[in-house]
Design a protein around this motif. Structure first.
Motif, short mmCIF file in Angstrom:
data_model
loop_
_atom_site.label_atom_id
_atom_site.label_comp_id
_atom_site.label_asym_id
_atom_site.label_seq_id
_atom_site.Cartn_x
_atom_site.Cartn_y
_atom_site.Cartn_z
N LEU A 45 32.95 21.43 89.36
CA LEU A 45 33.27 20.22 88.21
C LEU A 45 33.64 20.85 86.73
CD1 LEU A 45 31.38 17.25 89.71
CD2 LEU A 45 33.41 17.79 90.16
N ASP A 46 34.50 20.65 86.03
CA ASP A 46 34.58 21.01 84.62
C ASP A 46 33.87 20.14 83.85
OD1 ASP A 46 35.45 21.67 82.21
OD2 ASP A 46 37.55 21.97 82.72
N MET A 47 32.59 20.72 83.29
CA MET A 47 31.81 19.72 82.33
C MET A 47 32.62 19.13 81.20
SD MET A 47 28.74 19.93 83.85
CE MET A 47 27.60 19.88 82.37
N GLU A 48 33.92 19.54 80.96
CA GLU A 48 34.59 19.10 79.96
C GLU A 48 35.58 17.81 80.03
OE1 GLU A 48 36.18 21.76 76.97
OE2 GLU A 48 34.41 22.99 77.15
N VAL A 49 35.58 17.35 81.38
CA VAL A 49 36.31 16.46 81.71
C VAL A 49 35.42 15.11 82.02
CG1 VAL A 49 37.97 15.83 83.58
CG2 VAL A 49 38.15 17.94 82.49
#
Length: 117
Positions: A45-49
């Motif tokens: 998972l992208d932590m910025e989304v």
């Protein structure tokens, strides 16, 4: 008078360099979070989304939420709820839900070839 000016200028420049080096060398939070279940990678998972991911396995249920670059297990059907009590994290020590055999690991930006999800 001129000597005091140069000493003050040098001291300010040194303080600025020291502050910048500390800021640049501090560890950054993980850019991605890997979700593992029973030793198998199931999500990256992208932590910025910002998003919510629900994980249902034969071991149990976990609801994972990413908000403002931080991740947390917000719901779980495990008996102890240690994973939920951990709260939102942006890096560091992994989040573990031992009864449900779920692990969330933080990974830096340069360590991945691609993003699954």
């Amino acid at each position: 008078m001129k000597t005091k000016y140069w000493v003050l200028t040098l001291a300010l420049l040194l303080a600025l360099c020291l502050t910048l080096s500390i800021w640049l060398l501090q560890p950054r939070s993980g850019r991605y979070a890997q979700v593992w279940s029973e030793g198998k990678l199931i999500h990256t998972l992208d932590m910025e989304v910002d998003r919510v991911v629900e994980i249902r396995t034969e071991n149990g249920y976990n609801r994972i939420e990413i908000k403002n670059g931080r991740i947390a297990v917000t719901e779980a059907d495990c008996p102890d709820h240690y994973c939920v009590d951990r709260g939102f994290c942006s890096g560091g020590v992994q989040i573990v839900c031992l009864p449900n055999r779920l692990v969330i690991r933080f990974v830096g930006e340069g360590n991945l070839d691609g993003v699954a999800g």
